[in-house]
Design a protein around this motif. Sequence first.
Motif, PDB file in Angstrom:
ATOM      1  N   ASN A 199       0.825  -1.213   0.000  1.00 33.21           N
ATOM      2  CA  ASN A 199       0.000   0.000   0.000  1.00 33.21           C
ATOM      3  C   ASN A 199       0.858   1.261   0.000  1.00 33.21           C
ATOM      4  N   ILE A 200       1.971   1.226   0.719  1.00 31.02           N
ATOM      5  CA  ILE A 200       2.871   2.374   0.713  1.00 31.02           C
ATOM      6  C   ILE A 200       3.481   2.559  -0.679  1.00 31.02           C
ATOM      7  N   ALA A 201       3.870   1.462  -1.310  1.00 25.55           N
ATOM      8  CA  ALA A 201       4.478   1.546  -2.642  1.00 25.55           C
ATOM      9  C   ALA A 201       3.493   2.068  -3.679  1.00 25.55           C
ATOM     10  N   GLU A 202       2.196   1.784  -3.504  1.00 27.21           N
ATOM     11  CA  GLU A 202       1.185   2.194  -4.488  1.00 27.21           C
ATOM     12  C   GLU A 202       0.635   3.594  -4.242  1.00 27.21           C
ATOM     13  N   ALA A 203       0.880   4.157  -3.067  1.00 24.13           N
ATOM     14  CA  ALA A 203       0.326   5.473  -2.731  1.00 24.13           C
ATOM     15  C   ALA A 203       0.960   6.548  -3.617  1.00 24.13           C
ATOM     16  N   ARG A 204       0.141   7.527  -4.040  1.00 25.62           N
ATOM     17  CA  ARG A 204       0.616   8.631  -4.865  1.00 25.62           C
ATOM     18  C   ARG A 204       0.149   9.956  -4.292  1.00 25.62           C
ATOM     19  N   ILE A 205       1.052  10.941  -4.328  1.00 25.47           N
ATOM     20  CA  ILE A 205       0.756  12.285  -3.869  1.00 25.47           C
ATOM     21  C   ILE A 205       0.853  13.203  -5.079  1.00 25.47           C
ATOM     22  N   GLY A 206      -0.271  13.788  -5.483  1.00 24.96           N
ATOM     23  CA  GLY A 206      -0.249  14.617  -6.678  1.00 24.96           C
ATOM     24  C   GLY A 206       0.080  13.797  -7.912  1.00 24.96           C
ATOM     25  N   GLU A 207       0.959  14.353  -8.765  1.00 24.33           N
ATOM     26  CA  GLU A 207       1.304  13.679 -10.013  1.00 24.33           C
ATOM     27  C   GLU A 207       2.387  12.617  -9.829  1.00 24.33           C
ATOM     28  N   SER A 208       3.427  12.933  -9.070  1.00 22.71           N
ATOM     29  CA  SER A 208       4.551  11.994  -8.946  1.00 22.71           C
ATOM     30  C   SER A 208       5.055  11.870  -7.512  1.00 22.71           C
ATOM     31  N   GLY A 209       4.290  12.354  -6.536  1.00 19.13           N
ATOM     32  CA  GLY A 209       4.690  12.219  -5.139  1.00 19.13           C
ATOM     33  C   GLY A 209       4.512  10.799  -4.643  1.00 19.13           C
ATOM     34  N   TYR A 210       5.024  10.504  -3.480  1.00 21.38           N
ATOM     35  CA  TYR A 210       5.052   9.131  -2.981  1.00 21.38           C
ATOM     36  C   TYR A 210       5.096   9.133  -1.458  1.00 21.38           C
ATOM     37  N   VAL A 211       4.952   7.930  -0.889  1.00 16.30           N
ATOM     38  CA  VAL A 211       4.989   7.738   0.555  1.00 16.30           C
ATOM     39  C   VAL A 211       6.159   6.818   0.889  1.00 16.30           C
ATOM     40  N   PHE A 212       6.832   7.109   1.992  1.00 18.57           N
ATOM     41  CA  PHE A 212       7.883   6.208   2.480  1.00 18.57           C
ATOM     42  C   PHE A 212       7.904   6.262   4.001  1.00 18.57           C
ATOM     43  N   ALA A 213       8.652   5.360   4.611  1.00 20.92           N
ATOM     44  CA  ALA A 213       8.717   5.287   6.073  1.00 20.92           C
ATOM     45  C   ALA A 213      10.128   4.940   6.506  1.00 20.92           C
ATOM     46  N   THR A 214      10.524   5.484   7.646  1.00 23.09           N
ATOM     47  CA  THR A 214      11.837   5.185   8.220  1.00 23.09           C
ATOM     48  C   THR A 214      11.660   4.808   9.691  1.00 23.09           C
ATOM     49  N   ASP A 215      12.718   4.236  10.257  1.00 20.14           N
ATOM     50  CA  ASP A 215      12.726   4.056  11.707  1.00 20.14           C
ATOM     51  C   ASP A 215      13.191   5.358  12.351  1.00 20.14           C
ATOM     52  N   ASP A 216      13.333   5.362  13.659  1.00 18.27           N
ATOM     53  CA  ASP A 216      13.648   6.607  14.358  1.00 18.27           C
ATOM     54  C   ASP A 216      15.081   7.063  14.123  1.00 18.27           C
ATOM     55  N   GLU A 217      15.904   6.202  13.536  1.00 15.46           N
ATOM     56  CA  GLU A 217      17.281   6.569  13.214  1.00 15.46           C
ATOM     57  C   GLU A 217      17.432   7.012  11.769  1.00 15.46           C
ATOM     58  N   GLY A 218      16.337   6.994  11.009  1.00 19.93           N
ATOM     59  CA  GLY A 218      16.395   7.436   9.623  1.00 19.93           C
ATOM     60  C   GLY A 218      16.683   6.345   8.614  1.00 19.93           C
ATOM     61  N   ARG A 219      16.643   5.081   9.039  1.00 20.36           N
ATOM     62  CA  ARG A 219      16.841   3.973   8.098  1.00 20.36           C
ATOM     63  C   ARG A 219      15.545   3.713   7.340  1.00 20.36           C
TER      64      ARG A 219
END
Length: 316
Positions: A199-219
């Motif tokens: 679901n995260i990979a398929e999410a789109r923001i506007g024309e070419s935006g996207y969603v991603f997630a990191t842990d609290d250390e930025g990984r």
Amino acid sequence: KIPALVLPLVVAPLLVLGAFAYSKIHDNLHERVEGDAARALRTVSNQLKQETAAARGNLQLFMSNIVVGKYATTADENERYSLLQQPLLEVFKACQSAFPSYFEIRFLLPDGYEDARLTRAKLGNQSDDESASPWFKHLTRNTQTDYATVYVHPDTHQPALFVGAAVKRRDATTQTDDDAPTLRGYLGISVDLSDLRRNIAEARIGESGYVFATDDEGRLLFGHTGLRLPTDFMTTVRRGMENRAEEISVLLNDQPTGVHIRRVNDNLLLFAAHPDADMHNLIVQAVLIVLLGLLIVVVVTGGGLVTVLTRYIVQP
């Protein structure tokens, strides 16, 4: 002379109207991106919260299970392993049958030793001592409540949801109802997050935006594997969260990008990103549409007025 007199009277109000139309289109495009970002973050966050709530509910069912209670209060290892471990694993297996995403269920002793474990797949086991694991340290800090987090599972090398809780029981053979329950160990469930990843990979923001997630250390845990985060990314994120900023500006893959942030738990941050170039292209398209509309109106209206004035006034 007539066009010189007429066209300014036609063009001036149209330019004002065009500027107003551009402002409205710009605001609508910005609201669209903002809406996409908020909707994507809300959808992903709610999905993970539902998974977490379900796992917590199942942990409470484990706590009330007679087999779990008997296993936890049996101090003799020979009796526990020879007589009670298989019935305990059957309880785990029944839960996995009902919830296939629970790929690992464990009972750990108070010192972090993995005393009983059931997995759905043939997973390796890098360590049966979890005492040094960050999630176990969090779990042991407060044994009054359960604990949920997202981390990279050492055996699958994929992000997983972990939900654990302390098992406290009185030993009926040595304790009375007046005695406080004794900490016997911890139950833990590891949940596969393949659906969340998709679901995260398929999410789109506007024309070419996207969603991603990191842990609290930025990984990077979820999102495009080729995504490059700047070295000061988490510093900027923390500053934005402290200031309660709705959006921060960072360089992602060397592109200026607006990013919305949502913390889901102590080790998972969700981001909705929309490149500035995306908004710029949409605004350019909007400007071209407005200018084209103005040009058509000026030509048609101006030409019509000149023709009418010439026909009926200048040369009646």
